[in-house]
Write an enzyme that holds these catalytic residues in place. Structure first.
Site, PDB file in Angstrom:
ATOM      1  N   MET A 101       2.837   8.826  28.699  1.00  0.00           N
ATOM      2  CA  MET A 101       3.217  10.096  28.086  1.00  0.00           C
ATOM      3  C   MET A 101       4.423  10.781  28.731  1.00  0.00           C
ATOM      4  O   MET A 101       4.691  11.944  28.421  1.00  0.00           O
ATOM      5  CB  MET A 101       1.996  11.039  28.082  1.00  0.00           C
ATOM      6  N   GLU A 102       5.114  10.108  29.634  1.00  0.00           N
ATOM      7  CA  GLU A 102       6.216  10.792  30.336  1.00  0.00           C
ATOM      8  C   GLU A 102       7.488   9.960  30.530  1.00  0.00           C
ATOM      9  O   GLU A 102       8.602  10.511  30.547  1.00  0.00           O
ATOM     10  CB  GLU A 102       5.756  11.239  31.754  1.00  0.00           C
ATOM     11  N   ASP A 160      -6.507   1.531  31.156  1.00  0.00           N
ATOM     12  CA  ASP A 160      -7.329   1.375  29.941  1.00  0.00           C
ATOM     13  C   ASP A 160      -6.530   0.535  28.959  1.00  0.00           C
ATOM     14  O   ASP A 160      -5.354   0.243  29.190  1.00  0.00           O
ATOM     15  CB  ASP A 160      -7.653   2.762  29.344  1.00  0.00           C
ATOM     16  N   GLU A 214      -3.164  10.864  41.262  1.00  0.00           N
ATOM     17  CA  GLU A 214      -2.153   9.829  41.470  1.00  0.00           C
ATOM     18  C   GLU A 214      -1.270  10.136  42.676  1.00  0.00           C
ATOM     19  O   GLU A 214      -0.732   9.244  43.303  1.00  0.00           O
ATOM     20  CB  GLU A 214      -1.266   9.700  40.231  1.00  0.00           C
ATOM     21  N   GLY A 232      -1.779   2.988  29.401  1.00  0.00           N
ATOM     22  CA  GLY A 232      -2.693   2.196  28.581  1.00  0.00           C
ATOM     23  C   GLY A 232      -2.032   0.864  28.259  1.00  0.00           C
ATOM     24  O   GLY A 232      -0.866   0.824  27.852  1.00  0.00           O
TER      25      GLY A 232
HETATM   26  N1  ADE Z   1      -1.975   6.872  30.160  1.00  0.00           N
HETATM   27  C1  ADE Z   1      -3.010   6.091  30.519  1.00  0.00           C
HETATM   28  N2  ADE Z   1      -3.674   5.638  29.452  1.00  0.00           N
HETATM   29  C2  ADE Z   1      -3.029   6.135  28.363  1.00  0.00           C
HETATM   30  C3  ADE Z   1      -3.239   6.044  26.980  1.00  0.00           C
HETATM   31  N3  ADE Z   1      -4.252   5.323  26.490  1.00  0.00           N
HETATM   32  N4  ADE Z   1      -2.385   6.711  26.154  1.00  0.00           N
HETATM   33  C4  ADE Z   1      -1.375   7.432  26.659  1.00  0.00           C
HETATM   34  N5  ADE Z   1      -1.144   7.570  27.960  1.00  0.00           N
HETATM   35  C5  ADE Z   1      -1.955   6.915  28.816  1.00  0.00           C
END
Ligand code: ADE
Length: 258
Positions: free
Chosen positions: A197-198, A221, A17, A83
């Site tokens: 996640m951050e 995703d 990234e 996501g």
């Molecule tokens: N970052 C990108 N895709 C993710 C997902 N499915 N869960 C958590 N963090 C993500």
């Protein structure tokens, strides 16, 4: 005597990234702190510190604290992937956070679910002006997806008409990779556009220091059973181009403070 403007921090969770951004810096110099390289230099003529936070809320909080304490940054901008959670948030879309929340914070029954104990709140706001600037430049960048991402990627990922969304982003120390889990999150947090996640950890640290925070995420995703494969392919081929374009355009738009 005039002081140089304080730098803007640009943070990503994964190397892919940030690789394109680092390559675009003419004068980057690493400073090692807390086991990370903080790259000081310029992007689009603006002083910046670019850093890989690594993955998860604690890594994000450590990174933010060092940026604020040691580098005195005037704003923190997080760029990366997420996501998609809300129904219309598709792979290739861009999500700009207006608020962030930790979906795995739960000290109930002592405190309401999601509330960060002793803060009296679950949600931390992104800086409105920064979020507005990011959404504006992202919309411009996505107007011609083939020019931004390449015709092959547009075809491979079906990115013909990517959209920009603004709203709530949910963070937690889990890679959400089953339809069952994303369904649970959607039901519990119907406003949440995307999961990562951050972001909420970094927003909380920036809140503590009174420094503006903003986050822009490309959807890699759908946080479902296919998340793992979609994520890996997307990060390798698409994410870095999107991050680079949006961050550079945002830096051009943000007038330097003198
Ligand atoms: N970052 C990108 N895709 C993710 C997902 N499915 N869960 C958590 N963090 C993500």
């Amino acid at each position: 005597m005039l002081h140089p403007p304080a730098p803007i921090a640009i943070v990503g969770a994964m190397h892919d990234e940030l690789a394109a951004l680092l390559a675009a810096m003419p004068d980057e110099q690493p400073v090692r702190a807390a086991g990370r390289d903080f790259w000081q230099g310029h992007l689009e003529g603006q002083p910046v510190v670019v850093v890989l936070s690594r993955i998860g809320k604690v890594a994000a909080a450590t990174t933010a604290t060092v940026l604020l304490e040691r580098f005195g940054v005037r704003a923190v901008l997080f760029t990366g992937v997420a996501g998609g959670l809300a129904p219309g948030v598709r792979v290739g879309d861009v999500v700009v956070a207006t608020e962030l929340l930790q979906h795995d914070m739960d000290a109930s029954p002592l405190f309401p679910a999601y509330e960060v104990p002793l803060y009296g709140r679950a949600r931390f706001a992104a800086d409105a002006a920064l979020a507005e600037a990011l959404a504006g430049v992202a919309a411009e960048a996505l107007r011609e997806p083939a020019a931004l991402l390449g015709a092959q990627a547009v075809q491979d990922f079906g990115l013909a008409a990517p959209r920009v969304h603004r709203g709530l982003v949910a963070s937690g120390d889990r890679f959400v990779a089953t339809a069952a889990e994303s369904e649970r999150l959607r039901a519990a947090l119907p406003e949440a556009l995307a999961v990562e996640m951050e972001g909420a950890a970094m927003a909380q640290v920036c809140h503590d220091y009174g420094v503006p925070f903003a986050a822009v995420r490309t959807v890699s995703d759908r946080a479902d059973d296919a998340a793992h494969t979609d994520f890996t392919r997307f990060v390798a081929t698409v994410a870095s181009r999107c991050s680079e374009a949006v961050v550079r355009a945002a830096l051009r738009r943000l007038a330097p403070r003198r």
